[in-house]
Design a protein around this motif. Structure first.
Motif, PDB file in Angstrom:
ATOM      1  N   ILE A 140      -0.637   1.897  -8.135  1.00 29.98           N
ATOM      2  CA  ILE A 140       0.185   1.170  -7.163  1.00 29.98           C
ATOM      3  C   ILE A 140       0.557  -0.245  -7.627  1.00 29.98           C
ATOM      4  CG2 ILE A 140      -0.643   2.488  -5.190  1.00 29.98           C
ATOM      5  CD1 ILE A 140      -2.549   0.144  -4.561  1.00 29.98           C
ATOM      6  N   HIS A 141      -0.149  -0.789  -8.610  1.00 28.23           N
ATOM      7  CA  HIS A 141       0.180  -2.116  -9.119  1.00 28.23           C
ATOM      8  C   HIS A 141       0.992  -2.071 -10.405  1.00 28.23           C
ATOM      9  CE1 HIS A 141      -3.464  -4.175  -6.941  1.00 28.23           C
ATOM     10  NE2 HIS A 141      -2.544  -3.738  -6.108  1.00 28.23           N
ATOM     11  N   ILE A 142       1.067  -0.892 -11.038  1.00 29.19           N
ATOM     12  CA  ILE A 142       1.636  -0.803 -12.382  1.00 29.19           C
ATOM     13  C   ILE A 142       2.894   0.056 -12.450  1.00 29.19           C
ATOM     14  CG2 ILE A 142       1.199  -0.015 -14.738  1.00 29.19           C
ATOM     15  CD1 ILE A 142      -0.255  -2.579 -13.980  1.00 29.19           C
ATOM     16  N   ALA A 143       2.843   1.235 -11.845  1.00 29.83           N
ATOM     17  CA  ALA A 143       3.943   2.197 -12.002  1.00 29.83           C
ATOM     18  C   ALA A 143       5.265   1.594 -11.528  1.00 29.83           C
ATOM     19  CB  ALA A 143       3.632   3.480 -11.237  1.00 29.83           C
ATOM     20  N   GLY A 144       6.236   1.542 -12.420  1.00 33.23           N
ATOM     21  CA  GLY A 144       7.558   1.023 -12.070  1.00 33.23           C
ATOM     22  C   GLY A 144       7.656  -0.473 -11.958  1.00 33.23           C
ATOM     23  N   LYS A 145       6.587  -1.208 -12.300  1.00 31.42           N
ATOM     24  CA  LYS A 145       6.578  -2.663 -12.157  1.00 31.42           C
ATOM     25  C   LYS A 145       6.804  -3.339 -13.506  1.00 31.42           C
ATOM     26  CE  LYS A 145       5.036  -2.900  -7.746  1.00 31.42           C
ATOM     27  NZ  LYS A 145       4.742  -1.483  -7.470  1.00 31.42           N
ATOM     28  N   SER A 146       7.629  -4.381 -13.516  1.00 27.26           N
ATOM     29  CA  SER A 146       7.778  -5.208 -14.704  1.00 27.26           C
ATOM     30  C   SER A 146       6.585  -6.157 -14.806  1.00 27.26           C
ATOM     31  CB  SER A 146       9.067  -6.014 -14.630  1.00 27.26           C
ATOM     32  OG  SER A 146       8.972  -6.987 -13.599  1.00 27.26           O
ATOM     33  N   ARG A 147       6.470  -6.828 -15.948  1.00 24.12           N
ATOM     34  CA  ARG A 147       5.400  -7.802 -16.127  1.00 24.12           C
ATOM     35  C   ARG A 147       5.511  -8.906 -15.064  1.00 24.12           C
ATOM     36  NH1 ARG A 147       3.698 -12.444 -19.166  1.00 24.12           N
ATOM     37  NH2 ARG A 147       1.752 -12.063 -20.322  1.00 24.12           N
ATOM     38  N   GLU A 148       6.724  -9.379 -14.812  1.00 22.82           N
ATOM     39  CA  GLU A 148       6.934 -10.444 -13.834  1.00 22.82           C
ATOM     40  C   GLU A 148       6.574  -9.976 -12.426  1.00 22.82           C
ATOM     41  OE1 GLU A 148       9.089  -9.519 -16.207  1.00 22.82           O
ATOM     42  OE2 GLU A 148       8.717 -11.262 -17.508  1.00 22.82           O
ATOM     43  N   GLU A 149       6.941  -8.740 -12.103  1.00 25.14           N
ATOM     44  CA  GLU A 149       6.615  -8.203 -10.780  1.00 25.14           C
ATOM     45  C   GLU A 149       5.111  -8.056 -10.609  1.00 25.14           C
ATOM     46  OE1 GLU A 149      10.560  -5.473  -9.753  1.00 25.14           O
ATOM     47  OE2 GLU A 149       9.020  -4.696 -11.117  1.00 25.14           O
ATOM     48  N   ILE A 187       2.743  -9.826 -12.154  1.00 25.80           N
ATOM     49  CA  ILE A 187       2.149 -11.161 -12.022  1.00 25.80           C
ATOM     50  C   ILE A 187       2.329 -11.701 -10.609  1.00 25.80           C
ATOM     51  CG2 ILE A 187       2.349 -13.566 -12.770  1.00 25.80           C
ATOM     52  CD1 ILE A 187       3.055 -12.479 -15.573  1.00 25.80           C
ATOM     53  N   ALA A 188       3.519 -11.518 -10.056  1.00 26.29           N
ATOM     54  CA  ALA A 188       3.774 -11.996  -8.690  1.00 26.29           C
ATOM     55  C   ALA A 188       2.897 -11.264  -7.683  1.00 26.29           C
ATOM     56  CB  ALA A 188       5.246 -11.817  -8.346  1.00 26.29           C
ATOM     57  N   LEU A 189       2.790  -9.943  -7.829  1.00 30.16           N
ATOM     58  CA  LEU A 189       1.977  -9.132  -6.920  1.00 30.16           C
ATOM     59  C   LEU A 189       0.506  -9.512  -7.033  1.00 30.16           C
ATOM     60  CD1 LEU A 189       2.248  -5.273  -6.529  1.00 30.16           C
ATOM     61  CD2 LEU A 189       0.040  -6.327  -6.987  1.00 30.16           C
ATOM     62  N   PRO A 249      -5.790   5.001  -9.347  1.00 30.00           N
ATOM     63  CA  PRO A 249      -4.369   4.737  -9.099  1.00 30.00           C
ATOM     64  C   PRO A 249      -4.059   4.159  -7.722  1.00 30.00           C
ATOM     65  CG  PRO A 249      -4.602   6.762 -10.324  1.00 30.00           C
ATOM     66  CD  PRO A 249      -6.004   6.323  -9.980  1.00 30.00           C
ATOM     67  N   ASP A 250      -4.790   4.595  -6.681  1.00 34.39           N
ATOM     68  CA  ASP A 250      -4.524   4.059  -5.344  1.00 34.39           C
ATOM     69  C   ASP A 250      -5.256   2.750  -5.088  1.00 34.39           C
ATOM     70  OD1 ASP A 250      -7.036   5.225  -5.303  1.00 34.39           O
ATOM     71  OD2 ASP A 250      -6.777   6.202  -3.356  1.00 34.39           O
ATOM     72  N   GLY A 251      -6.015   2.251  -6.083  1.00 31.39           N
ATOM     73  CA  GLY A 251      -6.717   0.979  -5.953  1.00 31.39           C
ATOM     74  C   GLY A 251      -6.059  -0.147  -6.733  1.00 31.39           C
ATOM     75  N   GLY A 252      -5.228   0.204  -7.708  1.00 31.20           N
ATOM     76  CA  GLY A 252      -4.466  -0.808  -8.431  1.00 31.20           C
ATOM     77  C   GLY A 252      -5.206  -1.410  -9.603  1.00 31.20           C
ATOM     78  N   SER A 253      -5.456  -2.705  -9.523  1.00 26.30           N
ATOM     79  CA  SER A 253      -6.038  -3.447 -10.638  1.00 26.30           C
ATOM     80  C   SER A 253      -7.019  -4.482 -10.111  1.00 26.30           C
ATOM     81  CB  SER A 253      -4.926  -4.142 -11.440  1.00 26.30           C
ATOM     82  OG  SER A 253      -4.239  -5.066 -10.617  1.00 26.30           O
ATOM     83  N   ALA A 254      -7.742  -5.099 -11.050  1.00 26.50           N
ATOM     84  CA  ALA A 254      -8.726  -6.112 -10.682  1.00 26.50           C
ATOM     85  C   ALA A 254      -8.068  -7.469 -10.515  1.00 26.50           C
ATOM     86  CB  ALA A 254      -9.813  -6.187 -11.746  1.00 26.50           C
ATOM     87  N   ARG A 255      -8.743  -8.350  -9.818  1.00 18.70           N
ATOM     88  CA  ARG A 255      -8.256  -9.706  -9.609  1.00 18.70           C
ATOM     89  C   ARG A 255      -8.245 -10.467 -10.933  1.00 18.70           C
ATOM     90  NH1 ARG A 255     -12.344 -11.856  -5.313  1.00 18.70           N
ATOM     91  NH2 ARG A 255     -11.110 -13.756  -5.452  1.00 18.70           N
ATOM     92  N   ALA A 256      -7.436 -11.522 -10.975  1.00 19.56           N
ATOM     93  CA  ALA A 256      -7.291 -12.309 -12.198  1.00 19.56           C
ATOM     94  C   ALA A 256      -7.399 -13.806 -11.924  1.00 19.56           C
ATOM     95  CB  ALA A 256      -5.953 -11.993 -12.861  1.00 19.56           C
TER      96      ALA A 256
END
Length: 293
Positions: free
Chosen positions: A235-244, A246-248, A175-182
């Protein structure tokens, strides 16, 4: 497709951390037998010296033999860009089938061109024993396992669900690492978001096992969490929309350097862990494409 895991099946999961690549490999034991799967094994490389060794794989092999386990599957969650697979080395000693997502053929076509591989390099996934489609099932002993297509980091990424445990590859970090690069060829931040939602649609108590951990903010290395924890705290997902998201994700990817081992890793892993074929003198070489990545 609705994925219905059997949460009553609780495999024994043993993690093996490789500090050189921050990769975690797993031995996953069927609770009702001595059958097991090995997920995301690592072959050691001293890239500067061009030297291949197998200390990490030998640790896994020793564990399997000590516990009297039977290897039925060697699972690759995707074509890794930051470490080399040891699947063929382990297979020769312990058996088992090597499996990866069917879209390995897309990865092979993309990087076959980048590395200027000749027509002798097969781009049909035939180097692997099994190519998984979304929703495919397979057995580890009596344990039913499910392959779920989760692209975005790469086109071939799969999450493998084994009882109440899911192995997410690089789709998610702790959770504190977020997600992988795309931003690799074939990657897509929007697809990654959608894939993460598929993972988070699994039961909240589903155990999630990461392929990598980097100890953000100096914490100890960890590799196990749950769907519920990711939903609430990632930190990359909770409370974030799809658009948010993608921007992040897109902004962050612009700041990232290429993985140190991407050039050898892709050449080896798109071949199911085998090294490039030898030349007429029996010597093997890795290519460095100039400005290709």
């Amino acid at each position: 497709m609705t994925i219905t895991p059997d949460m009553s099946v609780k495999p024994e999961v043993t993690g093996f951390f490789d500090p050189a690549t921050n990769t975690i490999s797993y031995v996953v034991k069927d609770p009702g037998s001595n059958a097991c799967a090995i997920v995301d094994s690592v072959m050691d490389i001293d890239y500067a010296a061009g030297r291949i060794t197998y200390d990490h794989a030998n640790e896994i092999i020793a564990h399997v033999r000590e516990k009297g386990l039977k290897v039925e599957w060697l699972i690759e969650t995707h074509v890794h860009a930051d470490h080399l697979s040891a699947a063929p080395y382990i297979q020769k000693q312990l058996g088992g089938k090597i499996g990866i997502g069917r879209n390995i053929t897309i990865v092979q076509d993309t990087f076959g061109k980048i590395f200027n591989e000749g027509t002798e390099f097969q781009r049909d996934g035939s180097q692997f024993d099994r190519l998984f489609d979304d929703g495919d099932t397979y057995q580890v002993g009596g344990m039913r396992c499910i392959a779920m297509h989760t692209p975005g980091h790469t086109p071939a990424c799969m999450t493998h669900i084994m009882g109440d445990a899911a192995f997410v590859g690089d789709t998610l970090f702790m959770p504190d690492g977020g997600s992988a690069r795309a931003d690799f060829p074939g990657g897509d931040a929007g697809q990654l978001y959608d894939s993460i939602q598929k993972v988070l649609a699994l039961p909240d108590s589903m155990r999630l096992f990461m392929c990598h951990d980097y100890g953000p903010n100096g914490r100890d290395i960890r590799w196990e969490t749950t769907v519920g924890e990711e939903k609430t705290h990632n930190i990359h997902i909770a409370g974030k929309s799809r658009e948010e998201f993608i921007a992040l994700r897109t902004a962050r990817d612009r700041t990232l350097a290429m993985p140190k081992l991407i050039i050898p890793s892709l050449q080896v892993n798109m071949r199911a862990g085998d090294l490039p074929p030898p030349d007429k003198d029996g010597k093997r070489f890795l290519k460095v494409p100039i400005n290709g990545l």
